[in-house]
Write an enzyme that holds these catalytic residues in place. Structure first.
Site, PDB file in Angstrom:
ATOM      1  N   TYR A  23      40.794  36.714  84.097  1.00  0.00           N
ATOM      2  CA  TYR A  23      40.865  38.098  84.578  1.00  0.00           C
ATOM      3  C   TYR A  23      41.468  38.150  85.981  1.00  0.00           C
ATOM      4  O   TYR A  23      42.247  39.050  86.304  1.00  0.00           O
ATOM      5  CB  TYR A  23      39.465  38.718  84.572  1.00  0.00           C
ATOM      6  CG  TYR A  23      39.399  40.074  85.238  1.00  0.00           C
ATOM      7  CD1 TYR A  23      39.895  41.215  84.602  1.00  0.00           C
ATOM      8  CD2 TYR A  23      38.844  40.219  86.500  1.00  0.00           C
ATOM      9  CE1 TYR A  23      39.839  42.463  85.209  1.00  0.00           C
ATOM     10  CE2 TYR A  23      38.782  41.466  87.114  1.00  0.00           C
ATOM     11  CZ  TYR A  23      39.278  42.575  86.465  1.00  0.00           C
ATOM     12  OH  TYR A  23      39.228  43.801  87.076  1.00  0.00           O
ATOM     13  N   GLY A  92      29.872  48.621  81.802  1.00  0.00           N
ATOM     14  CA  GLY A  92      29.372  49.992  81.739  1.00  0.00           C
ATOM     15  C   GLY A  92      27.965  50.063  81.178  1.00  0.00           C
ATOM     16  O   GLY A  92      27.373  51.138  81.130  1.00  0.00           O
ATOM     17  N   GLY A  96      25.939  44.408  85.308  1.00  0.00           N
ATOM     18  CA  GLY A  96      26.323  43.992  86.651  1.00  0.00           C
ATOM     19  C   GLY A  96      25.330  44.484  87.686  1.00  0.00           C
ATOM     20  O   GLY A  96      24.903  43.728  88.566  1.00  0.00           O
ATOM     21  N   ASN A 123      41.136  44.421  93.131  1.00  0.00           N
ATOM     22  CA  ASN A 123      40.159  44.699  92.075  1.00  0.00           C
ATOM     23  C   ASN A 123      39.409  46.005  92.367  1.00  0.00           C
ATOM     24  O   ASN A 123      38.230  46.009  92.697  1.00  0.00           O
ATOM     25  CB  ASN A 123      39.193  43.515  91.941  1.00  0.00           C
ATOM     26  CG  ASN A 123      38.353  43.611  90.694  1.00  0.00           C
ATOM     27  OD1 ASN A 123      38.275  44.649  90.049  1.00  0.00           O
ATOM     28  ND2 ASN A 123      37.706  42.508  90.365  1.00  0.00           N
ATOM     29  N   TYR A 130      30.848  48.184  93.784  1.00  0.00           N
ATOM     30  CA  TYR A 130      30.056  47.639  94.887  1.00  0.00           C
ATOM     31  C   TYR A 130      29.772  48.692  95.951  1.00  0.00           C
ATOM     32  O   TYR A 130      28.656  48.787  96.470  1.00  0.00           O
ATOM     33  CB  TYR A 130      30.753  46.436  95.523  1.00  0.00           C
ATOM     34  CG  TYR A 130      30.940  45.264  94.597  1.00  0.00           C
ATOM     35  CD1 TYR A 130      29.959  44.883  93.684  1.00  0.00           C
ATOM     36  CD2 TYR A 130      32.115  44.520  94.626  1.00  0.00           C
ATOM     37  CE1 TYR A 130      30.139  43.808  92.838  1.00  0.00           C
ATOM     38  CE2 TYR A 130      32.298  43.433  93.781  1.00  0.00           C
ATOM     39  CZ  TYR A 130      31.308  43.085  92.889  1.00  0.00           C
ATOM     40  OH  TYR A 130      31.490  42.012  92.055  1.00  0.00           O
TER      41      TYR A 130
END
Length: 158
Positions: A23, A92, A96, A123, A130
């Site tokens: 990624y 989603g 995380g 990113n 964050y």
């Protein structure tokens, strides 16, 4: 949903590290082996720790790999989050945030005063995520790194 990793998780952690590197457009830089991860996480003197995010069906869908750092200014440890990754199909779903919440809980419980990590400047989805949690960039600092030949030269006195 979030649990401490076990030695049986090393293959899936290794796989997700490779997915994360892909990624980040840096798969060719991954050199870590499962054996190295096992030693770092579960060897005689562990240098790192990991948590696994699982789906409701018990499938690993993400991980956080971290280690302790130390603030000379605050006089206490903190956590440095080396990798946070949630597989695309599970994004989603709160995984995380749950992983970060667990690391924040550890910090609070142990009296650590910092939870830090780095994010690639391109990113934007991660940066937005964050910042929505209250994290703020440390723009006044630039990260430096020695690796490969430069590290060998300096370490050998040349």
């Amino acid at each position: 949903m979030i649990r401490t990793a076990t030695p049986a998780d090393v293959p899936v952690i290794h796989s997700m590290i490779r997915e994360l590197a892909e990624y980040e457009k840096a798969l060719e830089e991954v050199r870590a082996t499962e054996e190295q991860l096992c030693e770092a996480l579960f060897g005689e003197r562990p240098a790192a720790y990991a948590h696994i995010a699982e789906s409701a069906e018990g499938e690993p869908v993400g991980f956080a790999l971290w280690f302790l750092n130390f603030s000379t200014w605050r006089g206490v440890h903190g956590i440095y989050l080396e990798d946070l990754y949630v597989r695309p199909l599970a994004r989603g779903g709160g995984y995380g945030k749950a992983l970060l919440r667990e690391l924040a809980r550890i910090c609070v419980e142990r009296g650590y005063e910092r939870l830090e990590w780095a994010v690639l400047d391109w990113n934007r989805p991660s940066i937005d995520f964050y910042e929505a949690l209250g994290a703020r960039p440390q723009d006044e600092w630039t990260v430096y790194r020695l690796t490969d030949g430069a590290l060998a030269r300096l370490g050998s006195g040349h």
